[in-house]
Enzyme design. Structure first.
Site, PDB file in Angstrom:
ATOM      1  CG  HIS A 182      -0.457   0.090   2.518  1.00 58.11           C
ATOM      2  ND1 HIS A 182      -0.153  -1.006   3.288  1.00 58.11           N
ATOM      3  CD2 HIS A 182      -0.152   1.166   3.284  1.00 58.11           C
ATOM      4  CE1 HIS A 182       0.303  -0.620   4.471  1.00 58.11           C
ATOM      5  NE2 HIS A 182       0.323   0.692   4.487  1.00 58.11           N
ATOM      6  CG  ASP A 225       0.143  -4.286   2.467  1.00 54.02           C
ATOM      7  OD1 ASP A 225       0.621  -3.557   1.572  1.00 54.02           O
ATOM      8  OD2 ASP A 225      -0.299  -3.849   3.538  1.00 54.02           O
ATOM      9  CB  SER A 238       2.900   1.262   6.632  1.00 55.84           C
ATOM     10  OG  SER A 238       1.605   1.082   7.116  1.00 55.84           O
ATOM     11  CB  SER A 240       0.062  -5.340   6.490  1.00 54.38           C
ATOM     12  OG  SER A 240      -1.120  -5.076   5.763  1.00 54.38           O
ATOM     13  N   GLY A 274       3.009   5.525   9.905  1.00 53.44           N
ATOM     14  CA  GLY A 274       4.423   5.762   9.686  1.00 53.44           C
ATOM     15  C   GLY A 274       5.236   4.501   9.887  1.00 53.44           C
TER      16      GLY A 274
END
Length: 358
Positions: A204, A233, A314, A329, A312
């Protein structure tokens, strides 16, 4: 032969549930030997050794019903549905636990709920309770929640419904921070693809950002090459500048953890997460092969943990010792009140891109 246990009062699951996608961070298990004859008591094992033994045992059992690591007793518990399987488990030094449902039966139930694709829910097979855990976030209310209750009750003991106070969302923000014009994520692990250097992060993140920098507004160091989200992801960016790219994870105390290879998570395993917003946090794996329905779509095959994370984080690294496990994720909650976080298994990303760690 000693009596196989049917319930466990001290339980730490090896498979998980819960969600909000977080953007953040930078970045082999040895085989356990089975004993020749049944042991009176299960062997004391590290979580890494238990993970390897679980893979060896479960793959060879007819009527596989899952396994988990009991962190208090430091033993591997393997679910079985018949006496022959119990004897095999005990002779390998693990604890046999007689349960009602096989993994195949529970997986079929989980996949049915996943196919319904209700936003704000997650699904996992929990080997500790021997049930499918369906979790609804705070956005699932009213008639929608009542319908979910009926669907779970119709599974006649194979499923249970839980609530999480947070909301399952994806958030762009990042071990070490990596910046794009529209947000911040975390670098997961440095890799090479056909001899060229790059890094893994969340899909993402790469869906939203094509050019990456080490600082906000700084010069480009990498460009997105590929990614997959939803469904998976994970994303890949290739370096366009000469940068120091160590094969390690930032521990945010002036030191780092070298990464030597990719491993597979086990329910009950102690793990750590590094991300640029909340830095280093630890927790336990609570689920495997978890499906989560974000507003942007459903992601399958995730690792669920009790590790907290925030926007932040991710893309950041999930690891256990020197083993890379996953990429951050999403999740729910925060690192003040606590929460749950989901991770894309790193092995799937490496395979998809033909990448190697380092």
């Amino acid at each position: 032969m000693r009596k196989h246990r049917r319930t466990s009062t001290r339980r730490v699951a090896l498979a998980g549930a819960g969600v909000a996608a977080l953007v953040a961070g930078s970045l082999t298990l040895a085989n356990a030997n089975a004993s020749e004859s049944p042991s009176a008591e299960p062997r004391t094992l590290s979580s890494a050794a238990a993970a390897t033994l679980a893979q060896d045992l479960v793959s060879g059992l007819a009527g596989d019903a899952g396994a988990y690591y009991d962190s208090e007793d430091r033993t591997l518990v393997v679910n079985v549905v018949d006496e022959e399987a119990a004897e095999k488990v005990e002779s390998a030094g693990a604890e046999a636990r007689v349960v009602e449902h096989t993994m195949a039966q529970l997986t079929a139930v989980k996949e049915m709920f996943t196919a319904r694709d209700m936003t704000g829910t997650s699904r996992m097979v929990d080997p500790v309770t021997n049930k499918v855990v369906v979790t609804a976030d705070s956005t699932v209310t009213g008639a929608e929640y009542a319908q979910l209750e009926k669907q779970v009750a119709a599974e006649d003991g194979k499923a249970v419904l839980k609530r999480t106070e947070g909301e399952y969302t994806t958030r762009i923000a990042g071990g070490d921070a990596i910046f794009g014009p529209s947000g911040r994520c975390s670098l997961g692990f440095n890799v090479t693809v056909d001899g060229r250097p790059g890094f893994l992060t969340a899909g993402h993140c790469t869906n939203a950002i094509s050019s990456w920098a080490e600082s906000q507004g700084g010069p480009e160091i990498a460009r997105t090459q590929s990614g997959s989200f939803p469904g998976d992801d994970f994303g890949l960016a290739m370096y366009t500048a000469e940068v120091d790219r160590p094969g390690e994870v930032n521990l945010y105390d002036g030191s780092s953890q070298p990464i030597s290879g990719a491993g597979e998570a086990t329910v009950g395993q102690t793990v750590q997460r590094s991300g640029s917003t909340t830095q280093l946090h630890d927790g336990e794996v609570t689920g495997l092969d978890v499906s989560v329905s974000y507003p942007e779509g459903t992601v399958d095959g995730l690792i669920q943990t009790t590790v907290c994370a925030e926007p932040g984080d991710s893309g950041g690294a999930l690891f256990a010792g020197d083993q890379a496990l996953g990429l951050t994720s999403g999740g729910s909650g925060d690192c003040t009140s606590g929460g749950e976080t989901f991770f894309q298994p790193v092995g799937e990303a490496l395979q998809a891109f033909g990448a190697q760690l380092g």
